[in-house]
Design a protein around this motif. Sequence first.
Motif, short mmCIF file in Angstrom:
data_model
loop_
_atom_site.label_atom_id
_atom_site.label_comp_id
_atom_site.label_asym_id
_atom_site.label_seq_id
_atom_site.Cartn_x
_atom_site.Cartn_y
_atom_site.Cartn_z
N PRO A 5 0.83 -1.22 0.00
CA PRO A 5 0.00 0.00 0.00
C PRO A 5 0.86 1.26 0.00
CG PRO A 5 -0.05 -1.08 2.14
CD PRO A 5 0.67 -2.00 1.24
N ILE A 6 0.39 2.26 -0.73
CA ILE A 6 1.06 3.57 -0.78
C ILE A 6 0.40 4.48 0.26
CG2 ILE A 6 1.63 5.57 -2.21
CD1 ILE A 6 1.41 3.71 -4.66
N PRO A 7 1.12 4.85 1.30
CA PRO A 7 0.52 5.68 2.36
C PRO A 7 -0.07 6.98 1.79
CG PRO A 7 2.69 4.87 3.03
CD PRO A 7 2.54 4.53 1.57
N GLY A 8 -1.25 7.32 2.30
CA GLY A 8 -1.88 8.57 1.91
C GLY A 8 -2.56 8.55 0.56
N SER A 9 -2.72 7.37 -0.05
CA SER A 9 -3.31 7.32 -1.40
C SER A 9 -4.75 6.82 -1.40
CB SER A 9 -2.46 6.42 -2.29
OG SER A 9 -2.50 5.08 -1.81
#
Length: 354
Positions: free
Chosen positions: A262-266
Amino acid sequence: MKFALKCSPGQKIERRSEKVAIIGAGPAGLGAAGYLICKGFQVDVYDKLPEPGGLMIFGIPEYRVPKKNVRAGVKELIELGVNFILRTKVVADEEEHVDGDDFVEHKVHLEELINNYNAVLIATGTWKSRTLGVPGENLKGVYLALDYLYRIYTSELGYLPKSVIYPTGEKVAVIGAGLTAVDAAIEAQRQGAKEVYVLYRRTINEAPAGKMEIQGLIKRGIKFVELVGITEILGKDHVEAVKLIKMRLGKPDRSGRPAPEPIPGSEYTMDMDTVIAAVGEVPTPPFKDGCCGIKLTLHGTIDIDQKHRTTRKGVFAAGDVATGPSLIGKALKNGIDAAMAIEEYLLKGGWREQ
């Protein structure tokens, strides 16, 4: 789809006294039945459904596996002497309702079969879908793919009324990218959905269904959204939206494919009124771990050795319940391999070392 693979044309079968019980009439069970009946053994096949074939009849669409071919193979087995005992569920300890249990009229205990037959083959497959494990998956409008498809096909076959089919909304999210996800997306479109999205945490290159299957969906107007993971299903009583997070590919995991990270903040949301979880199926052995002296692995499959022998003498296992989910051809071959091991056991004796 032929199951009596070891009978030569015009072969005269010499009948033997040994009896084999096969639990499950899917590809592995049918493959084993075809081999064993041609070797002269008495074969009884127990299945909870109203006709043999398993998921090939009740869970897989006609365009992928023509039902007339399955039925032709079953007819050939019956003519050879295979005895099908249908609408009968083999039980052992605590019962768990899974797809296909609607038709059960009789129950028989696994221990009874072990005691009454010279060998038993368990080939009960994977009749339960994995859940998503996210908040909101109990909302109305969230379905497990196998259950969703099973209701449609069983109704179309005339075994259940149309009322059992789950209502499909206008905007559908299918989670996953295997063949079951592909089938669920096509069926959702066929059921009247105006927009269907297949959401997958890796890319089209890693999709278990294969790139061609996904491209076929896209040609149908189904949208394939890659590199997204679902984190929550939103709604008060019914599905209203899905919360997603963008992913990127990292180092290979145990499957050998790049692990999605997972890409944080996306995070973002998409409005939806139906969610179909197609993230795989799990094995459904007819017992809990250790019951009747039969062990399971940590993955929930039946613990077998190279000759399909379980930890209980005289009991074998084959197909997806022993290997985990696989393709029909592999399950069929696995069943035949198990039948060869059963033949060896019945003729020569011997058992696995504990």
